[in-house]
Design a protein around this motif. Structure first.
Motif, mmCIF file in Angstrom:
data_model
loop_
_atom_site.group_PDB
_atom_site.id
_atom_site.type_symbol
_atom_site.label_atom_id
_atom_site.label_comp_id
_atom_site.label_asym_id
_atom_site.label_seq_id
_atom_site.Cartn_x
_atom_site.Cartn_y
_atom_site.Cartn_z
ATOM 1 N N ARG A 156 0.860 -1.183 0.000
ATOM 2 C CA ARG A 156 0.000 0.000 0.000
ATOM 3 C C ARG A 156 0.897 1.233 0.000
ATOM 4 O O ARG A 156 1.934 1.261 0.661
ATOM 5 C CB ARG A 156 -0.881 0.044 1.240
ATOM 6 N N ARG A 157 0.466 2.269 -0.702
ATOM 7 C CA ARG A 157 1.237 3.522 -0.722
ATOM 8 C C ARG A 157 1.007 4.307 0.575
ATOM 9 O O ARG A 157 1.960 4.715 1.231
ATOM 10 C CB ARG A 157 0.829 4.356 -1.938
ATOM 11 N N ARG A 158 -0.250 4.531 0.919
ATOM 12 C CA ARG A 158 -0.611 5.187 2.177
ATOM 13 C C ARG A 158 -1.978 4.678 2.617
ATOM 14 O O ARG A 158 -3.007 5.266 2.286
ATOM 15 C CB ARG A 158 -0.677 6.714 2.027
ATOM 16 N N ALA A 159 -1.983 3.585 3.343
ATOM 17 C CA ALA A 159 -3.256 3.050 3.853
ATOM 18 C C ALA A 159 -2.964 2.335 5.163
ATOM 19 O O ALA A 159 -2.999 1.109 5.250
ATOM 20 C CB ALA A 159 -3.905 2.120 2.838
ATOM 21 N N VAL A 160 -2.683 3.137 6.174
ATOM 22 C CA VAL A 160 -2.394 2.626 7.513
ATOM 23 C C VAL A 160 -3.704 2.554 8.301
ATOM 24 O O VAL A 160 -4.379 3.571 8.466
ATOM 25 C CB VAL A 160 -1.404 3.539 8.253
ATOM 26 N N PRO A 161 -4.097 1.372 8.777
ATOM 27 C CA PRO A 161 -5.323 1.279 9.582
ATOM 28 C C PRO A 161 -5.094 1.913 10.954
ATOM 29 O O PRO A 161 -4.246 1.467 11.719
ATOM 30 C CB PRO A 161 -5.561 -0.226 9.690
ATOM 31 N N THR A 162 -5.843 2.943 11.248
ATOM 32 C CA THR A 162 -5.607 3.726 12.466
ATOM 33 C C THR A 162 -6.573 3.383 13.595
ATOM 34 O O THR A 162 -6.511 3.982 14.667
ATOM 35 C CB THR A 162 -5.717 5.225 12.156
ATOM 36 N N TRP A 163 -7.470 2.423 13.356
ATOM 37 C CA TRP A 163 -8.465 2.071 14.370
ATOM 38 C C TRP A 163 -8.074 0.783 15.083
ATOM 39 O O TRP A 163 -7.132 0.094 14.698
ATOM 40 C CB TRP A 163 -9.844 1.918 13.712
ATOM 41 N N GLY A 164 -8.834 0.452 16.107
ATOM 42 C CA GLY A 164 -8.616 -0.823 16.802
ATOM 43 C C GLY A 164 -7.205 -0.939 17.353
ATOM 44 O O GLY A 164 -6.644 0.026 17.880
ATOM 45 N N VAL A 165 -6.611 -2.134 17.192
ATOM 46 C CA VAL A 165 -5.287 -2.408 17.770
ATOM 47 C C VAL A 165 -4.245 -2.658 16.687
ATOM 48 O O VAL A 165 -3.185 -3.226 16.954
ATOM 49 C CB VAL A 165 -5.356 -3.620 18.724
ATOM 50 N N PHE A 166 -4.521 -2.219 15.455
ATOM 51 C CA PHE A 166 -3.602 -2.502 14.349
ATOM 52 C C PHE A 166 -2.189 -1.969 14.589
ATOM 53 O O PHE A 166 -1.213 -2.563 14.133
ATOM 54 C CB PHE A 166 -4.141 -1.916 13.042
ATOM 55 N N LEU A 167 -2.056 -0.857 15.291
ATOM 56 C CA LEU A 167 -0.737 -0.245 15.497
ATOM 57 C C LEU A 167 -0.059 -0.726 16.778
ATOM 58 O O LEU A 167 1.035 -0.263 17.115
ATOM 59 C CB LEU A 167 -0.867 1.281 15.529
ATOM 60 N N ASP A 168 -0.696 -1.654 17.473
ATOM 61 C CA ASP A 168 -0.219 -2.153 18.763
ATOM 62 C C ASP A 168 0.550 -3.465 18.575
ATOM 63 O O ASP A 168 -0.029 -4.512 18.321
ATOM 64 C CB ASP A 168 -1.416 -2.364 19.695
ATOM 65 N N GLU A 169 1.868 -3.400 18.702
ATOM 66 C CA GLU A 169 2.696 -4.582 18.458
ATOM 67 C C GLU A 169 2.389 -5.707 19.441
ATOM 68 O O GLU A 169 2.412 -6.891 19.088
ATOM 69 C CB GLU A 169 4.186 -4.227 18.537
ATOM 70 N N GLU A 170 2.084 -5.364 20.680
ATOM 71 C CA GLU A 170 1.804 -6.374 21.691
ATOM 72 C C GLU A 170 0.552 -7.179 21.339
ATOM 73 O O GLU A 170 0.513 -8.405 21.489
ATOM 74 C CB GLU A 170 1.632 -5.707 23.055
ATOM 75 N N LYS A 171 -0.470 -6.504 20.838
ATOM 76 C CA LYS A 171 -1.726 -7.169 20.500
ATOM 77 C C LYS A 171 -1.644 -7.909 19.164
ATOM 78 O O LYS A 171 -2.207 -8.996 18.999
ATOM 79 C CB LYS A 171 -2.867 -6.146 20.429
ATOM 80 N N GLN A 172 -0.951 -7.306 18.192
ATOM 81 C CA GLN A 172 -0.975 -7.821 16.832
ATOM 82 C C GLN A 172 0.243 -8.667 16.456
ATOM 83 O O GLN A 172 0.166 -9.495 15.563
ATOM 84 C CB GLN A 172 -1.097 -6.663 15.838
ATOM 85 N N GLY A 173 1.385 -8.405 17.104
ATOM 86 C CA GLY A 173 2.593 -9.141 16.744
ATOM 87 C C GLY A 173 3.370 -8.512 15.618
ATOM 88 O O GLY A 173 4.461 -8.962 15.268
ATOM 89 N N GLY A 174 2.833 -7.443 15.033
ATOM 90 C CA GLY A 174 3.502 -6.771 13.933
ATOM 91 C C GLY A 174 2.534 -5.909 13.170
ATOM 92 O O GLY A 174 1.359 -5.770 13.547
ATOM 93 N N GLY A 175 3.018 -5.322 12.074
ATOM 94 C CA GLY A 175 2.220 -4.416 11.267
ATOM 95 C C GLY A 175 1.805 -5.007 9.935
ATOM 96 O O GLY A 175 1.166 -6.057 9.897
ATOM 97 N N PRO A 176 2.162 -4.366 8.828
ATOM 98 C CA PRO A 176 1.695 -4.818 7.520
ATOM 99 C C PRO A 176 2.138 -6.231 7.157
ATOM 100 O O PRO A 176 1.432 -6.924 6.426
ATOM 101 C CB PRO A 176 2.286 -3.794 6.546
ATOM 102 N N LEU A 177 3.277 -6.672 7.661
ATOM 103 C CA LEU A 177 3.740 -8.021 7.325
ATOM 104 C C LEU A 177 2.762 -9.074 7.820
ATOM 105 O O LEU A 177 2.344 -9.966 7.072
ATOM 106 C CB LEU A 177 5.135 -8.269 7.908
ATOM 107 N N ILE A 178 2.379 -8.972 9.086
ATOM 108 C CA ILE A 178 1.487 -9.981 9.670
ATOM 109 C C ILE A 178 0.024 -9.704 9.321
ATOM 110 O O ILE A 178 -0.819 -10.591 9.398
ATOM 111 C CB ILE A 178 1.678 -10.054 11.205
ATOM 112 N N ASP A 179 -0.273 -8.469 8.884
ATOM 113 C CA ASP A 179 -1.654 -8.095 8.566
ATOM 114 C C ASP A 179 -2.016 -8.406 7.120
ATOM 115 O O ASP A 179 -2.943 -9.188 6.858
ATOM 116 C CB ASP A 179 -1.865 -6.607 8.852
#
Length: 369
Positions: free
Chosen positions: A159-182
């Motif tokens: 994605r060029r600029r499409a960062v999900p800013t809601w929920g826990v997407f930016l939380d490494e502890e909850k998600q385990g990572g960012g775009p790679l794991i998403d």
């Protein structure tokens, strides 16, 4: 078909409302009988919109799992709770559809596999992009051998600029990572499935926190808060399989690139190649001449009628319920999803250490853990 499958939803957030519940609601053989969320109002709303008349609402998933009439559970929670809830549901005698990724770590994913085998219940992971028309068609070509041996592939999730800013997407502890794991997880799953190759040998990876620290950044869902952006903004992997095949995986939520593709793959084989860059394109050589074919995936064929195509989410849900009704194997096998998690984890590990991760060593460590 008279049999009715009683399904419960654990996690009534975005993916439940955007994908699972609308698709399940369309299936005559399904009754949505229970809903659970830590924010109980979300579960109540879901029950009103999608549930049967006397659908039950829970705040604690363990209470829901005590209901012996529930046959299937969809686990639609943040990544860090996928394993614990899925394992509890399997042990409670329920079939489980868990949203992607399978788990936050490979150790958790392996525990899910063991629970499925122990319980004798079905476990599948929500890799819905396998059910798109282009994915289904390309997989059939690969199965038939049209591309020959696929020895080089790219997994695209840019994605060029499409960062999900809601929920826990930016939380490494909850998600385990960012775009790679998403979103990288979808692209990798598609690529491995097409290649039918689940034996990784080594991984080199890199991840970046470059654009995540920019304030007032352009973004599809509005500027992100750099203080809360604790995951990578992009990550890349170089994967070598046991048979020598090579896969390049690229994933980003924010990257200065015009080459934007998500949940797609490019394949190069001994007999031909394929990519999803501009629809589904097949390339190769016939009688000393090169060819490129754009596959028409439309349902039409009759004048003035375009037909209709079942969405990937609807097809995923329907085939999953068919697996339950007819006791057949899910399209997404948990053993395949486990390998995806292993590779993603190895990319993150390599990115931190700057060293390659070798899977024979990793397997030895896991077997002793």
């Amino acid at each position: 078909m008279s049999k009715t499958v009683k399904v419960a939803i654990i996690g009534c957030g975005g993916i439940a409302n955007g994908k699972h519940m609308p698709s399940l609601k369309k299936i005559e053989a399904v009754e949505l009988v229970a809903f659970c969320d830590v924010i109980v109002e979300r579960a109540e709303k879901a029950a009103q919109e999608y549930g049967i008349k006397d659908a039950k609402v829970y705040e604690n998933y363990q209470d829901l799992l005590e209901d012996g009439t529930i046959e299937v559970v969809h686990v639609l929670t943040p990544n860090d709770s996928h394993a614990v809830i899925s394992i509890a549901a399997l042990d409670a005698g329920k079939h489980v559809m868990c949203e992607k990724p399978m788990a936050k770590t490979s150790q958790e994913a392996r525990a899910m596999l063991e629970a499925a085998k122990r319980s004798g219940k079905k476990l599948t992971i929500g890799y819905n992009n396998r059910f798109r028309p282009d994915s289904q068609h390309l997989h059939k070509l690969c199965e038939r051998g049209d591309l020959g041996e696929v020895y080089y592939a790219k997994a695209h999730a840019i994605r060029r600029r499409a960062v999900p800013t809601w929920g826990v997407f930016l939380d490494e502890e909850k998600q385990g990572g960012g775009p790679l794991i998403d979103i990288g997880t979808h692209a990798l799953d598609l690529t491995l499935w097409m290649m039918n190759n689940y034996k990784p040998k080594s991984v080199m990876g890199s991840s970046f926190h470059k654009l995540s620290q920019k304030r007032n950044a352009a973004n599809a869902w509005g500027p992100w808060d750099p203080e809360k952006f604790t995951v990578e903004d992009s990550a890349f992997g170089f994967i070598t399989m046991e048979n020598g095949a090579t896969i390049v995986l690229e994933a980003s939520w924010a990257l200065n690139s015009l080459d934007v593709d998500e949940a797609k793959c490019s394949l190069s084989g001994t007999e031909g190649g394929a990519d999803m860059k501009d629809g589904l394109r097949i390339n190769g050589e016939n009688f000393g001449k090169l060819y490129t074919t754009n596959v028409d995936l439309g349902p039409g064929g009759v004048a003035f009628y375009d037909g209709s195509v079942e969405s990937d989410a609807d097809l995923e849900a329907r085939m999953w319920i068919d697996n339950i009704l007819h006791d057949t194997e899910p399209v997404v096998k948990p053993e395949e999803a486990y390998v995806v998690t292993q590779i993603l984890e190895a990319i993150y590990e390599s990115a931190k250490t700057g060293k390659a991760v070798y899977f024979d060593e990793k397997a030895a460590l896991l077997s002793n853990s």
